[in-house]
Design a protein around this motif. Structure first.
Motif, PDB file in Angstrom:
ATOM      1  N   UNK A 424       0.941  -6.035   9.114  1.00 46.83           N
ATOM      2  CA  UNK A 424       0.062  -7.014   8.489  1.00 46.83           C
ATOM      3  C   UNK A 424      -0.293  -6.517   7.096  1.00 46.83           C
ATOM      4  N   UNK A 425      -0.017  -7.340   6.092  1.00 46.09           N
ATOM      5  CA  UNK A 425      -0.140  -6.914   4.701  1.00 46.09           C
ATOM      6  C   UNK A 425      -1.569  -6.518   4.354  1.00 46.09           C
ATOM      7  N   UNK A 426      -2.556  -7.210   4.894  1.00 42.97           N
ATOM      8  CA  UNK A 426      -3.945  -6.876   4.583  1.00 42.97           C
ATOM      9  C   UNK A 426      -4.268  -5.447   4.992  1.00 42.97           C
ATOM     10  N   UNK A 427      -3.808  -5.041   6.171  1.00 43.33           N
ATOM     11  CA  UNK A 427      -4.059  -3.671   6.638  1.00 43.33           C
ATOM     12  C   UNK A 427      -3.246  -2.660   5.838  1.00 43.33           C
ATOM     13  N   UNK A 428      -2.022  -3.030   5.467  1.00 41.99           N
ATOM     14  CA  UNK A 428      -1.234  -2.157   4.587  1.00 41.99           C
ATOM     15  C   UNK A 428      -1.975  -1.923   3.279  1.00 41.99           C
ATOM     16  N   UNK A 429      -2.526  -3.004   2.738  1.00 44.57           N
ATOM     17  CA  UNK A 429      -3.235  -2.930   1.461  1.00 44.57           C
ATOM     18  C   UNK A 429      -4.475  -2.050   1.577  1.00 44.57           C
ATOM     19  N   UNK A 430      -5.199  -2.138   2.686  1.00 39.86           N
ATOM     20  CA  UNK A 430      -6.391  -1.312   2.873  1.00 39.86           C
ATOM     21  C   UNK A 430      -6.026   0.164   2.949  1.00 39.86           C
ATOM     22  N   UNK A 431      -4.952   0.488   3.673  1.00 37.96           N
ATOM     23  CA  UNK A 431      -4.501   1.884   3.751  1.00 37.96           C
ATOM     24  C   UNK A 431      -4.044   2.372   2.383  1.00 37.96           C
ATOM     25  N   UNK A 432      -3.293   1.534   1.672  1.00 37.80           N
ATOM     26  CA  UNK A 432      -2.813   1.886   0.339  1.00 37.80           C
ATOM     27  C   UNK A 432      -3.987   2.101  -0.615  1.00 37.80           C
ATOM     28  N   UNK A 433      -5.007   1.281  -0.477  1.00 42.44           N
ATOM     29  CA  UNK A 433      -6.205   1.378  -1.314  1.00 42.44           C
ATOM     30  C   UNK A 433      -6.862   2.755  -1.158  1.00 42.44           C
ATOM     31  N   UNK A 434      -7.006   3.207   0.074  1.00 38.39           N
ATOM     32  CA  UNK A 434      -7.635   4.506   0.333  1.00 38.39           C
ATOM     33  C   UNK A 434      -6.751   5.652  -0.171  1.00 38.39           C
ATOM     34  N   UNK A 435      -5.437   5.497  -0.068  1.00 40.87           N
ATOM     35  CA  UNK A 435      -4.523   6.527  -0.575  1.00 40.87           C
ATOM     36  C   UNK A 435      -4.624   6.650  -2.092  1.00 40.87           C
ATOM     37  N   UNK A 436      -4.812   5.520  -2.781  1.00 39.97           N
ATOM     38  CA  UNK A 436      -4.989   5.561  -4.236  1.00 39.97           C
ATOM     39  C   UNK A 436      -6.267   6.319  -4.588  1.00 39.97           C
ATOM     40  N   UNK A 437      -7.322   6.125  -3.801  1.00 36.67           N
ATOM     41  CA  UNK A 437      -8.579   6.845  -4.036  1.00 36.67           C
ATOM     42  C   UNK A 437      -8.405   8.352  -3.864  1.00 36.67           C
ATOM     43  N   UNK A 438      -7.398   8.760  -3.093  1.00 32.58           N
ATOM     44  CA  UNK A 438      -7.163  10.181  -2.826  1.00 32.58           C
ATOM     45  C   UNK A 438      -6.316  10.873  -3.885  1.00 32.58           C
ATOM     46  N   UNK A 439      -5.713  10.102  -4.767  1.00 29.62           N
ATOM     47  CA  UNK A 439      -4.823  10.703  -5.765  1.00 29.62           C
ATOM     48  C   UNK A 439      -5.603  11.547  -6.763  1.00 29.62           C
ATOM     49  N   UNK A 440      -5.001  12.632  -7.258  1.00 29.48           N
ATOM     50  CA  UNK A 440      -5.636  13.394  -8.347  1.00 29.48           C
ATOM     51  C   UNK A 440      -5.860  12.485  -9.547  1.00 29.48           C
ATOM     52  N   UNK A 441      -6.908  12.753 -10.323  1.00 28.20           N
ATOM     53  CA  UNK A 441      -7.263  11.878 -11.446  1.00 28.20           C
ATOM     54  C   UNK A 441      -6.100  11.673 -12.409  1.00 28.20           C
ATOM     55  N   UNK A 442      -5.422  12.757 -12.790  1.00 30.82           N
ATOM     56  CA  UNK A 442      -4.332  12.659 -13.761  1.00 30.82           C
ATOM     57  C   UNK A 442      -3.186  11.801 -13.220  1.00 30.82           C
ATOM     58  N   UNK A 443      -2.857  11.970 -11.946  1.00 32.40           N
ATOM     59  CA  UNK A 443      -1.774  11.186 -11.340  1.00 32.40           C
ATOM     60  C   UNK A 443      -2.159   9.717 -11.234  1.00 32.40           C
ATOM     61  N   UNK A 444      -3.399   9.451 -10.833  1.00 27.80           N
ATOM     62  CA  UNK A 444      -3.848   8.067 -10.679  1.00 27.80           C
ATOM     63  C   UNK A 444      -3.878   7.339 -12.023  1.00 27.80           C
ATOM     64  N   UNK A 445      -4.349   8.012 -13.072  1.00 25.73           N
ATOM     65  CA  UNK A 445      -4.394   7.389 -14.396  1.00 25.73           C
ATOM     66  C   UNK A 445      -2.991   7.078 -14.916  1.00 25.73           C
ATOM     67  N   UNK A 446      -2.057   8.014 -14.687  1.00 33.97           N
ATOM     68  CA  UNK A 446      -0.674   7.789 -15.122  1.00 33.97           C
ATOM     69  C   UNK A 446      -0.025   6.673 -14.302  1.00 33.97           C
ATOM     70  N   UNK A 447      -0.287   6.656 -12.996  1.00 31.34           N
ATOM     71  CA  UNK A 447       0.275   5.612 -12.131  1.00 31.34           C
ATOM     72  C   UNK A 447      -0.245   4.240 -12.549  1.00 31.34           C
TER      73      UNK A 447
END
Length: 655
Positions: A424-447
Motif C-alpha cells: 500500500x503506497x500510503x504505508x510505503x510513503x510513511x516508512x520512506x518519510x521516517x527514513x528520510x528523517x534518519x538521514x545525515x544532514x549533509x546527505x539529506x540536503x544533497x538528496x
C-alpha cells in the motif's frame, strides 16, 4: 549466483530466502571465448535474457511483488546503466575503498539500536536526563518497540556474561501482573493524549497498490498522529498475487495532500540542529515501532566506516566538501561542485532527448573530470565546453563515487523492505518519510536538491522523452550501489525494487521534507521534561535556593517586566529593522504572515526595509523548542499555547 565480470558494482539489495534447486542450477557466466553467441550480445541484454530464463523455473520461495511483476524488457535501461557504470569504473579500482557489511555479534544489534535512539543509558545504568526525558514522551507502540529491544538485549547478556542487568520493569514501571506492550488493535492516540475514533479499514493495509484505482482520488495525509499508532489489525500472512502486473506509469501512483494543522507545516531546515538530533532519535524509534506493527523485521547493516579522499572533488565525503566550501560561503549546505553540476544540466540539459539515459563519451568524461579537479577551485574551468550528456555522466559519477551512498548503507535493507513487504503506497510513503528523517544532514540536503532536479527532468518529459519510470531506472543503480566485491543473482533480481524506491522519492519529495507534527510535539515534551529535571536538581542546591529567594524578593518590587504582558499578547522582536519591537494581541485568526505584514507596514517607508522583509520569517525561539521557523499559515494563538515561554523574532530564514 555470482557474475564474474561484474567488477566492483554491487546492487545493495537484501532478501532472506533459501534458493531453490532451479536457482542453484545457475552456473557462473561462461567466458566470452567459450560462447560466441554471448559475446555478440551487449552485457545488459545478456542479463535480461538470464533473468527471463530464470522466470521459466517455478521459484521455491515467495518472490516479492517487484520481482514477480516487472518483466525483463522494462528493465533494459537499468541494466544498460549498470553496464555503463562498470565501464566507467574499470580503470579506477585502485582508488575505490571497499565498503564491507559486517555480520553483528549476538546482542550487538540491540545495543547499537539503543545507542542510536539516545537510550544508551539503559545499558550503562547511568541516570542521564536526556534518556529519561525521551522515555517519558514515547507513545504506546514506541514504548513497546523499546521494551522489545531492551528485553532481547538483557536476555542475551544474561546468557553470555551471567552479570546483572537492569530489569525492564524498572525502566517502564510495570509489575509482574502488568500487561506488556503489544501491537494490538487500538484507537490512534495523538501525542497530546487525545484518543481518536477508530475506523475499521475496508481492506488490509497490505493490499495491492493498484487495487480499486486508488490513484483516482487524492488522499489526505495527517502528520498529527503517530504512524505506528494508526495501524490496525494486520493479517498474519498474505501471498502476493502471482499474476499482478506492476504499473510503471506515474498516473498509477495515488496523489496525496497534507492536512495542514493550525500549527502549520515544518520543513527539516526550519528546526535547530539540536532539535533535529532529537527528531532523529524519535524517528528511529517510530520507524521500528511502525515495522513491528506491520509484522516486518527492520534490518540495518553494520558497516566498517571508510575514509574517502582527503582532497579533490570526486570520491570525497560530503562533510569534507562542505567544510571546505563553508570557508568561502558560510552556512552553505550543498557542496559547490554538486550545485554546479545540477545547475549546468538545469540551464542547458532539461530538454535534451534521453538526458541521463544516453551516456556521454567515457574518455571525454574522464578528461573533464581531471580538468574539473584541477581548475574548479580557481574558478577557471570552462563549463560551456561540457556537453549535456557528459555533464549527466559527471553528475552520476559524483553520486556514485561518494564514500558513503546518499541513502546510507546502514538503512538500505529498510529501503528495500518498504517496497518488497509493503504494497500500500500510503504505508510505503510513511516508512520512506521516517527514513528520510534518519538521514545525515549533509546527505539529506544533497538528496533534496538532486530530487528537485530529477522532478524537473520528468516535468520536461514531452521534449526529453524521460518518464518518471525511465528516470528512476537510470538513477537507481547510481544511488543504490556501493563499492563491494561482486554482485550475485539475489542482488540483481532486486533491481526493480531500487527503481521503485527512486520512483517514490521523486514523486512524493515535497511531502518527505516535512517533519511530522507528532514528532515535533514529542520534541517539545522531551525538552520540557529535561527542563523540569534540571529544575528539580537545582532545588537541592543550597546556593541556588538562596539565589531564588533573592530573586523572589526583587520580583516583589513594583516594576513592569516581560512577564506582566497580558495573556494572549506576544512581544515580537525584529532586530534588523527600524521598528525593532512590537506587542501584538493574538486572536484565533492571527497567523504568522499577519505579524510579518504588520511589521512590513510599519517599515514600508524605507525601500531597503521592504527588501529585508521579503526574506524574513517569524521564528519561535526557546521555551520547549530550540529554534523553529514558523509556517506563514501557522495560527499564532495555537503556537503560543504550545510554547508560552518562547521568544518571537523576525529574521532571515536560513536556506
Amino acid at each position: 549466483m555470482e557474475i564474474n565480470d561484474s567488477g566492483s558494482v554491487v546492487l545493495t539489495a537484501y532478501h532472506s530466502y533459501a534458493p531453490s534447486r532451479a536457482e542453484q542450477s545457475f552456473a557462473p557466466e561462461s567466458p566470452p571465448s567459450r560462447s560466441p553467441l554471448r559475446k555478440s550480445l551487449p552485457r545488459c541484454q545478456r542479463i535480461n535474457r538470464m533473468l527471463s530464463n530464470e522466470s521459466l523455473h517455478h521459484p521455491a520461495y515467495s518472490r516479492s511483488n517487484s520481482q514477480a511483476s516487472v518483466d525483463s524488457t522494462s528493465m533494459e535501461d537499468f541494466w544498460c546503466e549498470v553496464e555503463n557504470i562498470k565501464e566507467c569504473t574499470e580503470d579506477r579500482q585502485d582508488d575505490q575503498t571497499l565498503l564491507e557489511v559486517k555480520p553483528p555479534d549476538e546482542g550487538e544489534l540491540e545495543a547499537e539500536w539503543l545507542h542510536d535512539v539516545g537510550l544508551s543509558t539503559l545499558i550503562s545504568g547511568s541516570e542521564e536526563e536526556d534518556g529519561e526525558a525521551l522515555l517519558s514522551t514515547l507513545t504506546r507502540t514506541q514504548a513497546a518497540a523499546v521494551q522489545k529491544r531492551y528485553n532481547t538485549y538483557t536476555q542475551t547478556m544474561r546468557k553470555k556474561n551471567k552479570h546483572t542487568v537492569r530489569d525492564v520493569r524498572d525502566i517502564f514501571g510495570v509489575s509482574d501482573t502488568s500487561p506488556t506492550f503489544e501491537a494490538i488493535p487500538m484507537s490512534p492516540v495523538t501525542t497530546n493524549g487525545i484518543q481518536l475514533p477508530m475506523h475499521k479499514p475496508a481492506t488490509s493495509c497490505l493490499e495491492c497498490e493498484s487495487d480499486k484505482d486508488s490513484h483516482s482520488v487524492t488522499e489526505e495525509l495527517s502528520f498529527e498522529v503517530s504512524f505506528s499508532e494508526s495501524i490496525t489489525v494486520i493479517p498474519k500472512h498474505r501471498e502476493w498475487h502471482s499474476n499482478q502486473r506492476f504499473k510503471k506509469e506515474e498516473s498509477a501512483l495515488p496523489n496525496f495532500t497534507i492536512r495542514k494543522s493550525r500549527l502549520g507545516l515544518t520543513e527539516v531546515e526550519d528546526l535547530s540542529l539540536d532539535d533535529m538530533k532529537k527528531i532523529h532519535y524519535l524517528s528511529l524509534i517510530e520507524l521500528t515501532a511502525f515495522y513491528d506493527a506491520l509484522g516486518i523485521e527492520l534490518k540495518r547493516n553494520r558497516i566498517e566506516r571508510v575514509k574517502g579522499r582527503e582532497n579533490g572533488l570526486f570520491g570525497v565525503p560530503l562533510t569534507a566538501l562542505l567544510e571546505s566550501d563553508q570557508k568561502k560561503i558560510p552556512g552553505i549546505k550543498v557542496p559547490l561542485i554538486f550545485q554546479k553540476l545540477l545547475l549546468k544540466l538545469e540551464e542547458t540539459g532539461l530538454e535534451t532527448e534521453g538526458i541521463l539515459r544516453v551516456p556521454g563519451s567515457a574518455s571525454r568524461v574522464k578528461s573533464l573530470r581531471q580538468e574539473i579537479e584541477a581548475k574548479f577551485e580557481e574558478d577557471t574551468f570552462d563549463w560551456d565546453q561540457v556537453r549535456n550528456n557528459d555533464a549527466a555522466g559527471l553528475l552520476k559519477m559524483f553520486i556514485r563515487e561518494l564514500p558513503s551512498p546518499l541513502f546510507t548503507v546502514e538503512y538500505l535493507p529498510a529501503f528495500i523492505t518498504l517496497v518488497e513487504k509493503i504494497s500500500k503506497v500510503k504505508l510505503q510513503l510513511q516508512a520512506l518519510h521516517l527514513l528520510i528523517m534518519l538521514m545525515p544532514d549533509a546527505s539529506r540536503d544533497a538528496a533534496k536538491v538532486l530530487l528537485q532536479f530529477l522532478k524537473k527532468v520528468v516535468t520536461n518529459e514531452g521534449k526529453n522523452k524521460m518518464t518518471l519510470w525511465n528516470v528512476s531506472m537510470i538513477v537507481a543503480p547510481n544511488l543504490f550501489v556501493y563499492k563491494g566485491k561482486r554482485a550475485n543473482q539475489e542482488e540483481m533480481l532486486a533491481a526493480a525494487t531500487t527503481a521503485r524506491i527512486v520512483r517514490l522519492l521523486i514523486k512524493y519529495q515535497d511531502i518527505l521534507w516535512m517533519v511530522p507534527t507528532f514528532l515535533i510535539s514529542q520534541v517539545r515534551k522531551m525538552n520540557e521534561a529535561a527542563m523540569n529535571n534540571t529544575k528539580r536538581q537545582l532545588m537541592f542546591d543550597k546556593g541556588v535556593r538562596r539565589l531564588l529567594r533573592r530573586k523572589t524578593m526583587e520580583r516583589e518590587r513594583p516594576e513592569r517586566t516581560e512577564s506582566d504582558i497580558p495573556e494572549g499578547v506576544i512581544r515580537v522582536h525584529a532586530p534588523l529593522h527600524s521598528k525593532v519591537s512590537m506587542a501584538i494581541q493574538l486572536n484565533n485568526q492571527t497567523q504568522a504572515k499577519d505579524i510579518l505584514a504588520r511589521f512590513y507596514c510599519e517599515n514600508s517607508h524605507e525601500p531597503s526595509e521592504n527588501m529585508k522583509m521579503q526574506n524574513q520569517s517569524l521564528h519561535e525561539i526557546g521555551g520547549n523548542i530550540g529554534q523553529h521557523c514558523l509556517d506563514p499559515d501557522a495560527y499564532m494563538l495555537d503556537v503560543y499555547h504550545a510554547n508560552p515561554q518562547a521568544e518571537w523574532v523576525i529574521k532571515p530564514k536560513i536556506n
